[in-house]
Write a protein that holds these residues in place. Structure first.
Motif, PDB file in Angstrom:
ATOM      1  N   GLN A 275      31.755  22.322  44.498  1.00 56.55           N
ATOM      2  CA  GLN A 275      31.028  21.117  44.911  1.00 56.55           C
ATOM      3  C   GLN A 275      31.767  20.394  46.039  1.00 56.55           C
ATOM      4  N   ARG A 276      33.029  20.745  46.235  1.00 57.55           N
ATOM      5  CA  ARG A 276      33.833  20.112  47.286  1.00 57.55           C
ATOM      6  C   ARG A 276      34.150  21.083  48.421  1.00 57.55           C
ATOM      7  N   VAL A 277      34.140  22.376  48.132  1.00 56.97           N
ATOM      8  CA  VAL A 277      34.401  23.417  49.119  1.00 56.97           C
ATOM      9  C   VAL A 277      33.136  24.255  49.253  1.00 56.97           C
ATOM     10  N   GLN A 278      32.832  24.711  50.449  1.00 49.45           N
ATOM     11  CA  GLN A 278      31.630  25.495  50.660  1.00 49.45           C
ATOM     12  C   GLN A 278      31.616  26.706  49.712  1.00 49.45           C
ATOM     13  N   PRO A 279      30.563  26.874  48.902  1.00 48.56           N
ATOM     14  CA  PRO A 279      30.554  27.948  47.902  1.00 48.56           C
ATOM     15  C   PRO A 279      30.786  29.336  48.481  1.00 48.56           C
ATOM     16  N   VAL A 280      30.247  29.616  49.668  1.00 45.68           N
ATOM     17  CA  VAL A 280      30.369  30.965  50.206  1.00 45.68           C
ATOM     18  C   VAL A 280      31.810  31.298  50.579  1.00 45.68           C
ATOM     19  N   VAL A 281      32.600  30.288  50.934  1.00 45.26           N
ATOM     20  CA  VAL A 281      34.022  30.522  51.210  1.00 45.26           C
ATOM     21  C   VAL A 281      34.723  30.971  49.934  1.00 45.26           C
ATOM     22  N   LEU A 282      34.388  30.325  48.824  1.00 49.86           N
ATOM     23  CA  LEU A 282      34.960  30.736  47.543  1.00 49.86           C
ATOM     24  C   LEU A 282      34.484  32.136  47.160  1.00 49.86           C
ATOM     25  N   LEU A 283      33.218  32.438  47.397  1.00 50.43           N
ATOM     26  CA  LEU A 283      32.698  33.766  47.071  1.00 50.43           C
ATOM     27  C   LEU A 283      33.433  34.847  47.856  1.00 50.43           C
ATOM     28  N   LEU A 284      33.717  34.589  49.117  1.00 47.64           N
ATOM     29  CA  LEU A 284      34.469  35.547  49.934  1.00 47.64           C
ATOM     30  C   LEU A 284      35.860  35.784  49.360  1.00 47.64           C
ATOM     31  N   ASN A 285      36.554  34.706  49.027  1.00 45.13           N
ATOM     32  CA  ASN A 285      37.910  34.839  48.491  1.00 45.13           C
ATOM     33  C   ASN A 285      37.919  35.506  47.117  1.00 45.13           C
ATOM     34  N   LEU A 286      36.917  35.233  46.317  1.00 46.25           N
ATOM     35  CA  LEU A 286      36.842  35.866  45.000  1.00 46.25           C
ATOM     36  C   LEU A 286      36.610  37.370  45.112  1.00 46.25           C
ATOM     37  N   ALA A 287      35.816  37.797  46.083  1.00 44.13           N
ATOM     38  CA  ALA A 287      35.596  39.231  46.290  1.00 44.13           C
ATOM     39  C   ALA A 287      36.880  39.924  46.751  1.00 44.13           C
ATOM     40  N   VAL A 288      37.639  39.257  47.610  1.00 40.43           N
ATOM     41  CA  VAL A 288      38.915  39.824  48.058  1.00 40.43           C
ATOM     42  C   VAL A 288      39.883  39.948  46.880  1.00 40.43           C
ATOM     43  N   GLY A 289      39.950  38.903  46.052  1.00 43.76           N
ATOM     44  CA  GLY A 289      40.811  38.967  44.877  1.00 43.76           C
ATOM     45  C   GLY A 289      40.390  40.050  43.906  1.00 43.76           C
ATOM     46  N   ALA A 290      39.078  40.256  43.755  1.00 42.27           N
ATOM     47  CA  ALA A 290      38.585  41.307  42.871  1.00 42.27           C
ATOM     48  C   ALA A 290      38.991  42.683  43.383  1.00 42.27           C
ATOM     49  N   THR A 291      39.026  42.844  44.716  1.00 44.03           N
ATOM     50  CA  THR A 291      39.471  44.119  45.284  1.00 44.03           C
ATOM     51  C   THR A 291      40.923  44.395  44.896  1.00 44.03           C
ATOM     52  N   PHE A 292      41.739  43.350  44.888  1.00 48.17           N
ATOM     53  CA  PHE A 292      43.131  43.507  44.456  1.00 48.17           C
ATOM     54  C   PHE A 292      43.207  43.929  42.988  1.00 48.17           C
ATOM     55  N   SER A 293      42.334  43.384  42.147  1.00 58.80           N
ATOM     56  CA  SER A 293      42.343  43.766  40.734  1.00 58.80           C
ATOM     57  C   SER A 293      42.000  45.243  40.568  1.00 58.80           C
ATOM     58  N   ALA A 294      41.083  45.753  41.404  1.00 63.81           N
ATOM     59  CA  ALA A 294      40.751  47.177  41.351  1.00 63.81           C
ATOM     60  C   ALA A 294      41.961  48.032  41.736  1.00 63.81           C
ATOM     61  N   GLY A 295      42.721  47.566  42.737  1.00 70.42           N
ATOM     62  CA  GLY A 295      43.945  48.272  43.102  1.00 70.42           C
ATOM     63  C   GLY A 295      44.956  48.291  41.976  1.00 70.42           C
ATOM     64  N   SER A 296      45.025  47.200  41.209  1.00 74.74           N
ATOM     65  CA  SER A 296      45.935  47.149  40.060  1.00 74.74           C
ATOM     66  C   SER A 296      45.523  48.148  38.989  1.00 74.74           C
ATOM     67  N   LEU A 297      44.218  48.343  38.808  1.00 74.70           N
ATOM     68  CA  LEU A 297      43.744  49.349  37.854  1.00 74.70           C
ATOM     69  C   LEU A 297      44.130  50.747  38.308  1.00 74.70           C
ATOM     70  N   LEU A 298      44.049  51.000  39.590  1.00 78.56           N
ATOM     71  CA  LEU A 298      44.487  52.291  40.108  1.00 78.56           C
ATOM     72  C   LEU A 298      45.955  52.546  39.775  1.00 78.56           C
ATOM     73  N   ALA A 299      46.764  51.513  39.889  1.00 76.18           N
ATOM     74  CA  ALA A 299      48.193  51.653  39.614  1.00 76.18           C
ATOM     75  C   ALA A 299      48.486  51.755  38.126  1.00 76.18           C
TER      76      ALA A 299
END
Length: 402
Positions: A275-299
């Motif tokens: 509600q204070r930060v543009q939602p799509v900016v958060l969505l972008l960052n959350l997708a990037v963080g999720a990609t890191f979680s997938a890399g952790s599963l690979l490891a």
């Protein structure tokens, strides 16, 4: 922060029949409506043994609720804009209850498939109906209210992951499922008293216009990719922990509970922040963080259980938590047709969740290796980040009508 406190005041129930009650009911409805897929995931070791499921047939079973939800989301979303909230609550809870009992009674793949599919009806209704409940509550901080409502999903994962394997081990998985049946009955009885009997005055023209917006279509694509990536984790993390890392069935269930526990706070925090930060900016960052979680599963395949726990924590913060932010974006985009717009985004999400276990089952059957599964997950999340970047070119500035 002061704005957040005000929003919290509007969600906490005050006097009987106060504006916060529909929001509280919405949390319970989300917990129940989303439980069927988590039950299938956490009970996967029991179901695959008892029903003699192959990786492919298990994938189809895990996907069936999401498939029905995807097919029904458009119709259910449009109906939610005009339906009586009390009737909608009874239908949602009833479908979930029938699904649980049907799973407990299943004697093979096909009967289990029908039961899981019935759960998809409640799943399709969950977001459109509960978003309308929040809208009826008219919270001052709608981001916080939506975050609390969306926290019902990881709360469901936590409760199911903590309780279902333990009950199945102690009493058998069939009796364990049946023991959960009183929960939706009691929640329906309580919620029916506190949800207003209201019908939305929306017209078919408004609904068609809401579905046609470019940003809603892009949000739906983002939801599909995040759903596909998250669905891989939901469906296979427990089996991966048991078959590859030699964890116990209870420990594997703990991983699903961990995803839920982390996701509860994350959904509330991200949605409130949106509600204070543009939602799509958060969505972008959350997708990037999720990609890191997938890399952790690979490891995790080579580094062991600690890395798997790290992957689940990161996933709980990102791939489990993005939907609350997306719902805030829907409120900003389509304040006049919340149910139908929610249904459009939910359809993309459920299609992704449906594709994940089926595709994952095919990959496992042909490769007998989880690494391609986690790679496919990383590709989905990276794709979602790219879509969020495209959405960022047309920022969401409008605010919801109260």
């Amino acid at each position: 922060m002061a704005g957040h406190v005000k929003g919290a005041d509007s969600v906490v129930p005050g006097a009987p029949g106060g504006p916060g009650r529909p929001s509280i009911v919405a949390v319970g409805a989300m917990v129940i409506a989303t439980a069927t897929p988590y039950l299938i995931a956490t009970l996967a070791p029991f179901l695959t043994d008892a029903l003699r499921l192959s990786p492919v047939t298990y994938g189809v079973l895990a996907a069936s609720s999401y498939g029905v939800a995807a097919l029904a989301s458009g119709t259910v979303g449009a109906t939610a804009d005009r339906a009586d909230l009390k009737a909608g609550l009874v239908g949602l809870m009833g479908a979930s209850l029938l699904s649980w009992v049907g799973l407990a009674a299943a004697r093979g793949f096909w009967s289990a498939l029908v039961a899981a599919a019935v759960g998809g009806i409640g799943l399709a209704a969950s977001n459109p109906l509960t978003n309308r409940m929040v809208a009826e509550a008219k919270p001052r901080n709608y981001g916080l209210a939506l975050g609390i409502k969306q926290a019902g999903v990881p709360l469901s994962a936590f409760l199911v992951g903590a309780a279902a394997p333990a009950l199945a081990t102690a009493w058998g998985w069939r009796l364990g499922l049946c023991s959960l049946a009183p929960v939706p009955v009691l929640l329906t009885a309580w919620g029916y008293r506190h949800v207003p009997r209201t019908r939305g005055p929306r017209t078919a023209a408004v609904i068609r216009k809401a579905r046609a917006t470019r940003s809603i279509r892009r949000l739906s694509m983002y939801a599909f990719l995040m759903g596909a990536g998250g669905g891989v984790l939901n469906a296979y993390v427990a089996i991966f922990a048991i078959s590859t890392l030699h964890s116990s069935r209870t420990s594997a269930g703990f991983l699903v509970a961990l995803l839920g526990a982390v996701g509860i706070g994350s959904r509330i925090a991200w949605a409130a922040l949106s509600q204070r930060v543009q939602p799509v900016v958060l969505l972008l960052n959350l997708a990037v963080g999720a990609t890191f979680s997938a890399g952790s599963l690979l490891a995790a395949g080579s580094l062991g259980r600690v890395m798997l726990v790290i992957a689940c924590v990161v996933a709980g913060t990102t791939s489990v938590s993005w939907l609350g932010v997306a719902m805030v974006a829907v409120f900003r985009l389509s304040p006049g047709a919340i149910g139908s717009s929610t249904g459009s985004v939910s359809r993309g999400f459920y299609l992704g969740l449906m594709a994940a276990p089926i595709g994952g089952g095919l990959l496992l059957q042909h490769t007998h290796d989880y690494q391609p599964l986690w790679i496919s997950q990383a590709v989905c999340f990276a794709g979602a980040a790219a879509v969020a970047f495209l959405i960022h070119r047309t920022p969401i500035h409008s605010t919801p009508e109260q």
